[in-house]
Enzyme design. Structure first.
Site, PDB file in Angstrom:
ATOM      1  CE1 TYR A   1      41.054  43.161  37.804  1.00 24.10           C
ATOM      2  CE2 TYR A   1      42.299  41.119  37.692  1.00 24.10           C
ATOM      3  CZ  TYR A   1      41.185  41.870  37.352  1.00 24.10           C
ATOM      4  OH  TYR A   1      40.208  41.321  36.560  1.00 24.10           O
TER       5      TYR A   1
ATOM      6  CB  SER B   1      39.543  41.646  40.345  1.00 23.26           C
ATOM      7  OG  SER B   1      38.157  41.895  40.273  1.00 23.26           O
TER       8      SER B   1
END
Length: 131
Positions: A58, A25
């Site tokens: 993300y 991420s």
């Protein structure tokens, strides 16, 4: 029919760290996430202005007002501390939602603090270009 549009953008962030051993991420200062309307675990596209790399991952929150923007996991190989990046989200809009829609654009300084009095850059002000 739905069409894909830029929903929000954090423009010209500076990478503060890379962490290859993290699970994955991009960590982003919670203040920046709030300003851009990005929620934890939302998909983001990251564009590295220094090397042209693009990646999809993300967002996870970093402490508010920390200025942290950190590439984690395999993505850490796509940037280095000090690189400038653009973080974007997209939305699927219907024909009815498109009219009057403007993406949220967050401009930051070199320490990843929101520039509060920055001009709004949108389709009606294409002449504004920040360096």
């Amino acid at each position: 029919m739905h069409r894909t549009f830029l929903f929000s953008k954090i423009h010209h962030c500076t990478l503060t760290e890379t962490n290859l051993e993290y699970v994955g991420s991009i960590s982003i200062d919670q203040t920046l996430l709030d300003a851009a309307g990005i929620v934890p675990y939302e998909q983001v596209q990251v564009v590295n202005m220094n090397n042209g790399e693009r990646l999809v991952t993300y967002a996870i929150p970093a402490p508010a007002d920390s200025g942290a923007v950190e590439l984690n996991g395999a993505a850490a190989r796509l940037g280095t501390r000090g690189d400038r990046v653009i973080i974007m989200t997209y939305a699927q809009l219907t024909s009815e939602e498109i009219e009057g829609f403007e993406p949220r654009v967050v401009l930051v300084d070199q320490e990843n603090r929101v520039i509060e009095d920055a001009p709004v850059v949108n389709a009606s002000t294409p002449e504004l270009c920040l360096t």
